[in-house]
Design a protein around this motif. Structure first.
Motif, PDB file in Angstrom:
ATOM      1  N   ASN A 190     -32.209  12.111 -11.214  1.00 21.88           N
ATOM      2  CA  ASN A 190     -31.377  13.254 -10.421  1.00 21.88           C
ATOM      3  C   ASN A 190     -32.301  13.461  -9.210  1.00 21.88           C
ATOM      4  OD1 ASN A 190     -29.768  13.208 -13.165  1.00 21.88           O
ATOM      5  ND2 ASN A 190     -29.676  14.661 -12.824  1.00 21.88           N
ATOM      6  N   ASN A 200     -27.287   6.101  -7.825  1.00 18.34           N
ATOM      7  CA  ASN A 200     -28.320   5.947  -8.938  1.00 18.34           C
ATOM      8  C   ASN A 200     -28.251   4.776  -8.838  1.00 18.34           C
ATOM      9  OD1 ASN A 200     -27.467   8.555 -10.112  1.00 18.34           O
ATOM     10  ND2 ASN A 200     -26.437   7.854 -11.622  1.00 18.34           N
ATOM     11  N   SER A 253     -25.685  14.007 -10.616  1.00 19.26           N
ATOM     12  CA  SER A 253     -24.871  15.534 -10.685  1.00 19.26           C
ATOM     13  C   SER A 253     -25.720  16.265  -9.981  1.00 19.26           C
ATOM     14  CB  SER A 253     -24.845  16.586 -12.076  1.00 19.26           C
ATOM     15  OG  SER A 253     -26.415  16.209 -12.530  1.00 19.26           O
TER      16      SER A 253
HETATM   17  O1  KPL Z   1     -26.955  12.775 -16.247  1.00 16.42           O
HETATM   18  C1  KPL Z   1     -27.079  12.278 -15.222  1.00 16.42           C
HETATM   19  C2  KPL Z   1     -26.946  12.533 -14.247  1.00 16.42           C
HETATM   20  O2  KPL Z   1     -26.244  12.734 -12.728  1.00 16.42           O
HETATM   21  O3  KPL Z   1     -27.021  14.172 -14.258  1.00 16.42           O
HETATM   22  C3  KPL Z   1     -27.248  10.718 -15.037  1.00 16.42           C
HETATM   23  C4  KPL Z   1     -27.593  10.037 -15.777  1.00 16.42           C
HETATM   24  C5  KPL Z   1     -28.224  10.741 -14.122  1.00 16.42           C
HETATM   25  C6  KPL Z   1     -25.997   9.635 -14.459  1.00 16.42           C
HETATM   26  O4  KPL Z   1     -25.486  10.392 -13.504  1.00 16.42           O
END
Ligand code: KPL
Length: 300
Positions: A190, A200, A253
């Protein structure tokens, strides 16, 4: 059962739908009178998946309503959990059950410590959905959810009572380790996606990004090993690599929060990791570096 859902974001509404379909009564607790008026005006929320759209009509109210709450599902952003919980605390019945479903760590442990008389559960989910309009969700993918009881008090009956709500719902006797696994993956992916402003999968394409990710992962491995937590059978970097590849076209996120100038969940992700590491005197310079950088975005 009657569930009150506090945090009508994507996960909150997804769960509202699942609970309602399984025969539970659902009440949404909305944040502001404006949001409540908007919901009443719309009259329902809806979830689209592939070519199907399903509509759901649930009751909605504000936190200051006075009906008792026996089952509370809290699905706010992690930085809002403590205040959200406080806003309904006085409405909880004596044997109330609370299920916390949010990213990061810290709030779950804090609430469990502060309220030893409450049955508190926590969960971790890979379910995904996003809004195309207010109260209208697009289901991005079907993920798994693991839940387990954090509090010493209570029993594991809740899981049985949730049978039928989601066939990808699993019970774990060790929710702490499940939360650590999700935290570790989030630490690896993140903050870097937010800092490099990339998807990602784009973390894996450049030497400097891969090197930063490897250093972060090594530090998380050091911390969890020192705490006696078994994260994965292989190194975190290998696991995080696979997640970054599998979710390659996703924006994390935190990347989304930073690019929309919203507050991030850094304090309950990297902030939690660094806090634990500092207490145990384990050096985590790469994690501290990204923590400070994302704090810089949050301050702005
Ligand atoms: O959980 C996620 C997030 O974006 O918060 C991941 C695993 C990084 C997937 O986008």
């Amino acid at each position: 059962m009657h569930w009150h859902i506090l945090g009508a974001g994507a996960i909150g509404l997804l769960w509202a739908a699942k609970l309602q379909k399984a025969g539970h009564q659902v009440t949404l607790i909305l944040r502001t009178p404006e949001k409540l008026a908007q919901y009443i005006d719309t009259g329902h929320f809806q979830i689209s998946h592939d070519a199907n759209t399903e509509r759901f009509v649930a009751e909605a109210e504000l936190a200051n309503s006075d009906t008792p709450i026996s089952h509370l599902l809290l699905t706010t952003k992690s930085f809002a959990v403590t205040d959200a919980f406080r806003s309904v605390k006085q409405r909880l019945t004596e044997n109330a059950r609370v299920l916390l479903l949010h990213n990061g760590m810290g709030p779950q442990q804090q609430l469990t410590e502060e309220h030893p008389q409450l049955e508190i559960w926590a969960g971790s989910t890979t379910d995904g959905a996003y809004f195309d309009h207010p109260f209208s969700l697009i289901r991005a993918g079907i993920g798994e959810t693991h839940i387990g009881r954090l509090s010493a008090c209570g029993s594991d009956l809740l899981f049985q009572e949730l049978q039928g709500v989601d066939d990808q719902l699993h019970h774990t006797a060790d929710i702490e380790t499940v939360l650590w696994r999700k935290l570790a993956i989030n630490c690896a992916i993140n903050p870097l996606t937010a800092l490099f402003n990339c998807r990602n999968g784009e973390l894996l394409k450049y030497d400097d990004r891969r090197a930063a990710m490897a250093q972060i992962c090594k530090e998380v491995d050091d911390v969890t090993r020192a705490l006696g937590i078994t994260l994965f059978e292989r190194k975190l970097m290998e696991e995080a690599w696979d997640v970054a590849e599998l979710t390659g076209s996703n924006h994390s996120s935190m990347q989304q929060d930073v690019s929309h100038k919203r507050p991030t969940e850094i304090e309950t992700i990297t902030g939690y990791l660094c806090g634990v590491a500092d207490q145990a005197n384990i050096a985590t310079p790469a994690n501290h570096l990204v923590l400070d950088a994302i704090r810089g975005f949050d301050a702005r």
